[in-house]
Motif scaffolding. Sequence first.
Motif, mmCIF file in Angstrom:
data_model
loop_
_atom_site.group_PDB
_atom_site.id
_atom_site.type_symbol
_atom_site.label_atom_id
_atom_site.label_comp_id
_atom_site.label_asym_id
_atom_site.label_seq_id
_atom_site.Cartn_x
_atom_site.Cartn_y
_atom_site.Cartn_z
ATOM 1 N N THR A 67 0.719 -1.116 -0.152
ATOM 2 C CA THR A 67 0.247 -0.093 -0.211
ATOM 3 C C THR A 67 0.777 1.461 0.144
ATOM 4 N N CYS A 68 0.453 2.186 -0.849
ATOM 5 C CA CYS A 68 1.340 3.507 -1.034
ATOM 6 C C CYS A 68 0.825 4.205 0.364
ATOM 7 N N SER A 69 1.387 4.949 1.600
ATOM 8 C CA SER A 69 1.417 5.321 2.997
ATOM 9 C C SER A 69 1.476 6.983 2.074
ATOM 10 N N ALA A 70 1.379 7.333 1.281
ATOM 11 C CA ALA A 70 0.936 8.541 0.596
ATOM 12 C C ALA A 70 -0.943 8.801 0.484
ATOM 13 N N CYS A 71 -0.681 7.748 -0.858
ATOM 14 C CA CYS A 71 -2.588 7.797 -1.100
ATOM 15 C C CYS A 71 -3.293 6.653 -1.265
ATOM 16 N N GLY A 72 -2.276 6.109 -0.672
ATOM 17 C CA GLY A 72 -2.991 4.616 -0.707
ATOM 18 C C GLY A 72 -3.228 3.842 -1.321
ATOM 19 N N HIS A 73 -2.735 3.333 -2.451
ATOM 20 C CA HIS A 73 -2.992 3.387 -4.137
ATOM 21 C C HIS A 73 -2.521 1.714 -3.418
ATOM 22 N N LEU A 74 -3.193 0.787 -3.737
ATOM 23 C CA LEU A 74 -2.304 -0.617 -3.635
ATOM 24 C C LEU A 74 -2.223 -1.533 -4.646
ATOM 25 N N THR B 190 7.515 3.321 -7.550
ATOM 26 C CA THR B 190 6.975 4.494 -7.387
ATOM 27 C C THR B 190 5.197 3.838 -7.597
ATOM 28 N N CYS B 191 4.970 4.669 -6.649
ATOM 29 C CA CYS B 191 3.316 4.802 -7.155
ATOM 30 C C CYS B 191 2.988 5.601 -8.042
ATOM 31 N N PRO B 192 1.697 4.757 -9.189
ATOM 32 C CA PRO B 192 1.970 4.605 -9.929
ATOM 33 C C PRO B 192 0.886 5.591 -9.257
ATOM 34 N N GLY B 193 0.346 5.964 -8.695
ATOM 35 C CA GLY B 193 -0.803 6.998 -8.562
ATOM 36 C C GLY B 193 -0.847 7.909 -8.400
ATOM 37 N N CYS B 194 0.171 8.512 -7.170
ATOM 38 C CA CYS B 194 0.447 9.744 -6.767
ATOM 39 C C CYS B 194 2.042 10.007 -6.699
ATOM 40 N N GLY B 195 2.463 8.933 -7.450
ATOM 41 C CA GLY B 195 4.225 9.484 -7.774
ATOM 42 C C GLY B 195 5.179 9.121 -7.430
HETATM 43 ZN ZN LIG Z 1 0.375 6.543 -3.517
#
Ligand SMILES: [Zn+2]
Length: 342
Positions: A265-272, A284-289
């Motif tokens: 899980t991305c700790s910045a935006c919650g993207h799983l 690198t998170c695909p949701g928020c970069g």
């Molecule tokens: Zn994210």
Amino acid sequence: MARRSRGHDFLYEVSSVPLQQALRHQHTAFVNFFAGRARYPRFKSRHGRQCATYTRSAFRWRDGRLFLAKMDDPIAFVWSWPEIDPAVINPTTVAVSRDPDGRWYASIAIDTGTEPEPLPVTGVDVGVDLGVSDFAVLSTGEKIPNPRHLERKARNLARYQRRMARKQRGSNNRARARAKLARAHTKVRDARADFLHRTSTRLVRDHDLIVIEDLNVKGMIRNRCLARAISDAGWGEFRRQLEYKTARAGRRLVVIDRWYPSSKTCSACGHLLATLSLSTRHWTCPGCGTRHDRDVNAAKNILAAGRAVSACGADVSPQGSSLRRSAVKQEAQPARAGIPVP
Ligand SMILES: [Zn+2]
């Protein structure tokens, strides 16, 4: 009674109290076995760690001198508790033990009659991700490296083990070799215990809320590739220390569900993420970069999950002193909660 049966006369040479205590320990072992917490109790070897527990009726403590039942002279010992005067304490239990390396210990339990003082509030919470390459990674980004005591000293252990195996059974040389091997094991154990105590004490001192994951240690040890590294790390003992130290210091320990996807899980935006292989250390998170360190990100998620759990717990009560104390008592057992997958 075992005492009366033939060949067991030596049982009359000691006080009856440690014998009864041994039966009590056996009873506890069977209770744990039938409750599914432990394996079937094993017979204990004469060569392993020996321990005799004396309750109040079986010893006398006079001016810092220890007299055990059926022994005429006081026990000679070195006092290793500098802040406490041995002449003024009133022990409730004394456990005399002998390590396999031949060192003797007398452990003394005393009832201080007072509750331990809670530590001052720090205003800092922390999530802890336990691992193999690093012992622990904190949500603050700090990494506590694994000291790997066993790995470093395993060569010594193997060498001493080989030397002992070559000696003739029952010989004096074998006994000497066994003592050396036991000493090497003790060094590893002491170094590990020292590291775990330092680390857990520091975490408890510096943080109000500590969140860890409920690890399936037994299940992971069955994985042979990881068994040595995981046993070496001592996570089970570490958690036990955190539990009693947080309870004693008035801190909170939250243990979150082991199935919570803290790494993915991305700790910045919650993207799983759908998948994340064990070898991927950064992503690198695909949701928020956001660029994540795998373990720091996991520790941040563990902290967030633990905060969510403690927010719906008893923490909302006003900070009155009596209320505070009862809250602390409840938390002696760590909270468990399942976190829904976002
Ligand atoms: Zn994210």
